[in-house]
Every structure is written in C-alpha cells, then in structure tokens.
Design an enzyme around this catalytic site. Sequence first.
Site, short mmCIF file in Angstrom:
data_model
loop_
_atom_site.label_atom_id
_atom_site.label_comp_id
_atom_site.label_asym_id
_atom_site.label_seq_id
_atom_site.Cartn_x
_atom_site.Cartn_y
_atom_site.Cartn_z
N ALA A 56 83.71 71.81 54.28
CA ALA A 56 83.15 72.85 53.40
C ALA A 56 81.88 73.42 54.00
O ALA A 56 81.05 72.68 54.51
CB ALA A 56 82.83 72.24 52.04
N HIS A 99 72.85 69.15 43.37
CA HIS A 99 74.21 69.62 43.64
C HIS A 99 74.98 69.33 42.36
O HIS A 99 75.35 68.20 42.08
CB HIS A 99 74.82 68.89 44.85
CG HIS A 99 76.19 69.39 45.19
ND1 HIS A 99 76.47 70.08 46.36
CD2 HIS A 99 77.35 69.35 44.51
CE1 HIS A 99 77.75 70.44 46.36
NE2 HIS A 99 78.31 69.99 45.26
N ASN A 139 71.29 66.29 54.26
CA ASN A 139 72.59 65.58 54.37
C ASN A 139 73.06 65.47 55.82
O ASN A 139 74.14 65.89 56.17
CB ASN A 139 73.66 66.25 53.48
CG ASN A 139 73.97 67.67 53.90
OD1 ASN A 139 73.12 68.38 54.43
ND2 ASN A 139 75.20 68.11 53.65
N HIS A 156 71.07 74.43 55.52
CA HIS A 156 71.50 73.29 56.35
C HIS A 156 71.23 73.65 57.81
O HIS A 156 71.83 74.58 58.33
CB HIS A 156 72.99 73.01 56.15
CG HIS A 156 73.30 72.61 54.74
ND1 HIS A 156 73.31 71.29 54.31
CD2 HIS A 156 73.58 73.36 53.65
CE1 HIS A 156 73.58 71.26 53.02
NE2 HIS A 156 73.76 72.50 52.59
N LEU A 157 70.34 72.88 58.43
CA LEU A 157 70.00 73.17 59.83
C LEU A 157 70.70 72.24 60.80
O LEU A 157 70.72 72.52 62.00
CB LEU A 157 68.49 73.07 60.05
CG LEU A 157 67.65 74.28 59.70
CD1 LEU A 157 66.17 73.98 59.94
CD2 LEU A 157 68.06 75.51 60.50
N ARG A 158 71.20 71.08 60.31
CA ARG A 158 71.84 70.08 61.19
C ARG A 158 70.83 69.52 62.20
O ARG A 158 69.65 69.63 62.02
CB ARG A 158 73.07 70.67 61.92
CG ARG A 158 74.01 71.50 61.04
CD ARG A 158 74.61 70.73 59.90
NE ARG A 158 75.69 71.48 59.27
CZ ARG A 158 76.11 71.29 58.03
NH1 ARG A 158 75.54 70.39 57.25
NH2 ARG A 158 77.10 71.99 57.54
N LYS A 164 66.77 65.78 46.87
CA LYS A 164 68.08 66.38 46.62
C LYS A 164 69.06 65.33 46.09
O LYS A 164 69.22 64.27 46.69
CB LYS A 164 68.62 66.97 47.93
CG LYS A 164 70.03 67.54 47.86
CD LYS A 164 70.07 68.88 47.16
CE LYS A 164 71.48 69.38 46.91
NZ LYS A 164 72.15 69.90 48.09
N HIS A 169 79.51 74.71 60.64
CA HIS A 169 80.42 73.69 61.19
C HIS A 169 81.12 74.33 62.38
O HIS A 169 81.37 75.55 62.37
CB HIS A 169 81.49 73.30 60.16
CG HIS A 169 80.97 72.57 58.96
ND1 HIS A 169 80.74 71.20 58.95
CD2 HIS A 169 80.64 73.00 57.72
CE1 HIS A 169 80.29 70.84 57.76
NE2 HIS A 169 80.22 71.92 56.99
N LEU A 196 81.42 74.41 49.18
CA LEU A 196 81.26 73.68 47.92
C LEU A 196 79.89 73.98 47.32
O LEU A 196 78.90 73.94 48.06
CB LEU A 196 81.42 72.18 48.15
CG LEU A 196 82.85 71.74 48.42
CD1 LEU A 196 82.90 70.29 48.89
CD2 LEU A 196 83.72 71.93 47.18
N HIS A 218 67.47 77.06 50.32
CA HIS A 218 68.55 76.06 50.48
C HIS A 218 69.25 76.32 51.81
O HIS A 218 70.00 77.28 51.96
CB HIS A 218 69.57 76.18 49.34
CG HIS A 218 70.63 75.13 49.35
ND1 HIS A 218 70.96 74.38 48.25
CD2 HIS A 218 71.44 74.67 50.34
CE1 HIS A 218 71.93 73.53 48.55
NE2 HIS A 218 72.24 73.70 49.83
N HIS A 221 72.86 76.39 44.43
CA HIS A 221 74.06 77.21 44.65
C HIS A 221 74.94 77.36 43.40
O HIS A 221 76.07 76.91 43.33
CB HIS A 221 74.92 76.70 45.82
CG HIS A 221 75.02 75.20 45.95
ND1 HIS A 221 75.39 74.38 44.92
CD2 HIS A 221 74.82 74.39 47.00
CE1 HIS A 221 75.39 73.13 45.35
NE2 HIS A 221 75.05 73.11 46.61
N ASP A 251 72.36 78.48 51.48
CA ASP A 251 73.32 77.39 51.69
C ASP A 251 74.11 77.62 52.98
O ASP A 251 75.28 77.26 53.07
CB ASP A 251 74.28 77.22 50.50
CG ASP A 251 74.94 75.84 50.50
OD1 ASP A 251 74.47 74.96 51.23
OD2 ASP A 251 75.92 75.66 49.75
#
Length: 354
Positions: A268, A141, A46, A20-22, A104, A256, A224, A18, A179, A252
């Site tokens: 978050a 989620h 996302n 987030h690579l953006r 997802k 940011h 979150l 899990h 998560h 996760d």
Amino acid sequence: MTTAEHAQLTIPLPDDWHLHLREGEMMRTVLPFTSRHFGRAIVMPNLAPPVVTRADAVRYHSEITAALPAGEHFKPLMTLYLTEQTDPEDVRAAFEHSDTVAVKLYPAGATTNSAAGVHDLEKIFPVLAVMEEIGMPFLVHGEVVDADIDIFDREAVFIERKLMPIRQRFPHLKIVFEHLTTREGVAYVRSCDSHTAATITPHHLVINRNAMLVGGIKPHYYCLPVAKREQHRLALREAATSGDPRFFLGTDSAPHLNQAKESACGCAGVFNVATALSIVAQVFEDEQALSQFEGFVSRHGPAFYDMPVNDRELTLIRHDDPLPLPKKVSTSEGEITIFDPMIALHWEVVEAAG
Ligand code: DOR
Ligand code: ZN
C-alpha cells in the site's frame, strides 16, 4: 495572495504533516522532492524496524539531515512509533528536548510495517496521559483491523469503537486523525473541539475507489486507508477547501519500488510528493476556493502544532496548457512510479525563495 487573474499564487512555504521518507538510498532519492517545496514535514516512523525510542528518532533525524541537498533549510519533524511497551518517560524526554514532535498509532496489522503496533489500546493509556499533560500530538492511523469489518468500513468503525472512547478519556489530548478518507471522518472532526484535527492527502482529493479497480486492478492507486466511494471524496474536498483550520495537508507520500507494488500481494502507498502541491492547487481552483489554499497547505498545520508559519515563500504559476506529468524516479534497486492524478494540472511550483 493571488493576482487579479489568479495566474500566480505566492504563499508562505507549505509543510507536509504526514510523510514517509524511508531510509538509505530510497530516502536519498525521494527527500529532494520534499525539501524543495516544503519547509517541514512530519516524518512517519514505520521503518523496519520502527522508530520506537527517543534514541531511534535522534539517529533517524541525523540520517535525514545528512542527506539534505546543500543549502536547503528543510526541517524533518520526528515521530515515535507507539508500541505496547513504549515508556511514557522516554516519550516525555523526546518531546521536552525537541527530538520528536508527536507519537504515531498504528493498530497492529493495519498497514505497512505495523506488526509492532498496538493490539490493546488500554495498554497505551499511560503514554496518552503523559502526552495529554505535555501537549504532544497523538497521530492516529484510524482503521480497525477486525476480519469481520469490511475494509471500506474500517475508518468509520474505528471512530465509534476506538476514537470516541479515547477522546472521552483524554479530552485535552491533541489528536490528528491522519489521512482522512470518509465523510464520517469529516463529520467526526467537525463535531470535536480544537484538540482534534485531520490531515487530508492529495490523492484522496482526486481519486475514488474506481481508480484502483475499474478496467483492471491498478496497484499504483492502492494505499491505506483505501480510497472510498465518490461521496467520500466529495466530502473531503469540501472539508479541505472550507477554510476550517482543523483540516490540513499531509501528503502520505509513501514510495515503494514498482516490483513491490506490481505483485500478487502489492504494498500500500502512493508516491505523490513530486506533484502534491500542483494537485492540491488544482483541486482548490476547481472548487473555486483558491483563497483557502494557503490556509490548508501553509497555516492550519503550524497553528495546530504550535509552530510559526514558515517565513520563506513559495510561488505557484498557472499555465494555460497542462503541465507534463513526471512518471517515475529511479534507484539502483528499481523504479518508483509517481502518482498520476488522472486530471490535468495547470499549477507549476516555482522553487522556494528566501
Ligand atoms: O498507503 C499507505 N502506505 N498507508 C500507510 O498507512 C502506510 C504507507 C507506507 O508506509 O507504505
Ligand atoms: Zn502514512
């Protein structure tokens, strides 16, 4: 495998189930932290706009592989962001052509970039029926977003109101409860058969909600689902270190820029991947469960996803002195704070071999 003194651990290269690579510069900045220490990662969809179709996933996959440092074998595993308009046949094609590995669910309004997510679960049942048929994992989620539900209860209420009915209707659907943050979540996963698994993050193993709220509000501990009470953290540690193959690592890691977190309405997410494996190894040492570490980070995930364990290896070395903790990384648009685990870390990751 550990030496007699537990001074060194050599394990199959871990995966992150899990992440987030953006996109763009942020992605190019954070990707090497993952590609150095992990064989594969489930890449969350996302983005803004989200990765909704097979074509979106193929485009995003090329963007990531083009940014990989030369000679690194890291494999991004793509996911689709479920909407009420998702076409089940597009999902089938994406899975059957190996362009994506999972779908997802973001309940609309639950978290970062979830506005396009799902309001009415019944609308996605045709997609779930195809996924159950083809064996494609459904990544959840697991939080309700109703205004009358306390944010600390969102996960437990989700299990009763949403997850149990889905599980009943689609008994063979592979579900990953992402998560996990509560003892109710741990108990739920344990009550299921092998079609249900869960990821657990490094941060939820080491912090409870005090980290975020005691001594001032600490935005870099806000994620979150939010960290819960201590009893929940202890339940997660017990589950992760138990050797139960239904629990595996999903960092996760969710970067940011500081200006987006240190704000009257902060985003978050914690960026933890720089020390994720050191944190998890420390937790397993502290729980006297180092023999289960390899299962949690390298074996249980591939088994659930029907993939081979990585054939390359990674070594961690234990130092008597705590490691210096990296604090931040820079981009041209600002800095990203690296998660501070609030414990001393003794396990250093040596670059992957082979
Ligand atoms: O803390 C989080 N950050 N939780 C999520 O579900 C999304 C993520 C993000 O994308 O920033
Ligand atoms: Zn996430």
